[in-house]
Motif scaffolding. Structure first.
Motif, PDB file in Angstrom:
ATOM      1  N   UNK A 183      65.799 -43.673  13.238  1.00 21.57           N
ATOM      2  CA  UNK A 183      65.964 -45.040  13.725  1.00 21.57           C
ATOM      3  C   UNK A 183      67.356 -45.152  14.331  1.00 21.57           C
ATOM      4  N   UNK A 184      67.420 -45.661  15.555  1.00 26.54           N
ATOM      5  CA  UNK A 184      68.703 -45.869  16.215  1.00 26.54           C
ATOM      6  C   UNK A 184      68.948 -47.360  16.367  1.00 26.54           C
ATOM      7  N   UNK A 185      70.193 -47.768  16.243  1.00 22.41           N
ATOM      8  CA  UNK A 185      70.574 -49.163  16.400  1.00 22.41           C
ATOM      9  C   UNK A 185      71.796 -49.247  17.296  1.00 22.41           C
ATOM     10  N   UNK A 186      71.824 -50.269  18.153  1.00 24.21           N
ATOM     11  CA  UNK A 186      72.965 -50.449  19.044  1.00 24.21           C
ATOM     12  C   UNK A 186      73.123 -51.930  19.385  1.00 24.21           C
ATOM     13  N   UNK A 187      74.313 -52.251  19.835  1.00 21.96           N
ATOM     14  CA  UNK A 187      74.625 -53.607  20.314  1.00 21.96           C
ATOM     15  C   UNK A 187      74.842 -53.561  21.824  1.00 21.96           C
ATOM     16  N   UNK A 188      74.799 -54.724  22.426  1.00 21.48           N
ATOM     17  CA  UNK A 188      75.160 -54.815  23.839  1.00 21.48           C
ATOM     18  C   UNK A 188      76.620 -54.404  24.002  1.00 21.48           C
ATOM     19  N   UNK A 189      76.908 -53.747  25.106  1.00 19.28           N
ATOM     20  CA  UNK A 189      78.285 -53.417  25.460  1.00 19.28           C
ATOM     21  C   UNK A 189      78.651 -54.239  26.687  1.00 19.28           C
ATOM     22  N   UNK A 190      79.926 -54.335  27.024  1.00 19.13           N
ATOM     23  CA  UNK A 190      80.300 -55.154  28.181  1.00 19.13           C
ATOM     24  C   UNK A 190      79.572 -54.769  29.482  1.00 19.13           C
ATOM     25  N   UNK A 191      79.333 -53.479  29.687  1.00 13.83           N
ATOM     26  CA  UNK A 191      78.711 -53.061  30.948  1.00 13.83           C
ATOM     27  C   UNK A 191      77.277 -52.556  30.800  1.00 13.83           C
ATOM     28  N   UNK A 192      76.755 -52.531  29.566  1.00 16.06           N
ATOM     29  CA  UNK A 192      75.402 -52.013  29.350  1.00 16.06           C
ATOM     30  C   UNK A 192      74.668 -52.813  28.287  1.00 16.06           C
ATOM     31  N   UNK A 193      73.357 -52.908  28.463  1.00 21.22           N
ATOM     32  CA  UNK A 193      72.553 -53.584  27.450  1.00 21.22           C
ATOM     33  C   UNK A 193      72.366 -52.650  26.256  1.00 21.22           C
ATOM     34  N   UNK A 194      71.990 -53.228  25.127  1.00 20.15           N
ATOM     35  CA  UNK A 194      71.736 -52.427  23.930  1.00 20.15           C
ATOM     36  C   UNK A 194      70.619 -51.425  24.177  1.00 20.15           C
ATOM     37  N   UNK A 195      69.610 -51.800  24.974  1.00 18.13           N
ATOM     38  CA  UNK A 195      68.515 -50.875  25.278  1.00 18.13           C
ATOM     39  C   UNK A 195      69.023 -49.667  26.060  1.00 18.13           C
ATOM     40  N   UNK A 196      69.978 -49.880  26.964  1.00 17.08           N
ATOM     41  CA  UNK A 196      70.563 -48.755  27.703  1.00 17.08           C
ATOM     42  C   UNK A 196      71.366 -47.847  26.766  1.00 17.08           C
ATOM     43  N   UNK A 197      72.076 -48.441  25.838  1.00 20.13           N
ATOM     44  CA  UNK A 197      72.839 -47.661  24.857  1.00 20.13           C
ATOM     45  C   UNK A 197      71.872 -46.841  23.999  1.00 20.13           C
TER      46      UNK A 197
END
Length: 146
Positions: free
Chosen positions: A71-85
């Protein structure tokens, strides 16, 4: 340490190498889905189920195909969405698998299943996106307990 344990530990280490800045947990007492993640993402490696092996009788060999849920988890970054991360994190794990599909000689083959689309979980102030996939380890033992 049994072959099952060696393969499980090596899969977790593979994920740690692929995602050196993310927090990698699992296969310990911390297997519950966390309520928060760090700013640099998180990966949970679960032990999965070894299932029923195929058996060769001469010499006795048990062939396992064990899927380790990731399972991977991520947050939005200033230049990328969480889905991109998440997509980048999954690709990094894929690159690590491709670099050693034999898991240092522990497996006859290592592969991954396709990831789910990142679902968004609204916890706290910032949404967290999650995706999951499996790392499939094919290996043999000389005992069903080995």
């Amino acid at each position: 340490m049994s072959k099952h344990q060696e393969v499980a530990a090596a899969v977790k280490e593979l994920v740690k190498r692929a995602l050196p800045v993310a927090k990698v947990i699992g296969m310990d007492l911390d297997e519950a889905k966390p309520t928060s993640i760090g700013e640099l993402g998180q990966a949970i490696v679960r032990s999965g189920d070894a299932g029923e092996p195929e058996i060769d009788l001469s010499p006795p060999t048990w062939w396992w195909e064990r899927t380790f849920p990731i399972e991977l988890a991520a947050r939005n970054e200033p230049s990328r969405s969480a889905q991109e991360v998440l997509a980048e994190m999954a690709m990094k794990v894929g690159v690590e698998i491709s670099s050693d599909p034999y898991l240092g000689g522990l497996c006859v083959w290592l592969d991954a299943t396709a990831p789910t689309d990142g679902e968004v979980d609204e916890r706290g102030a910032a949404p967290i996106a999650w995706c999951d996939f499996g790392i499939v380890a094919s290996y043999s033992t000389t005992s069903p307990l080995g």
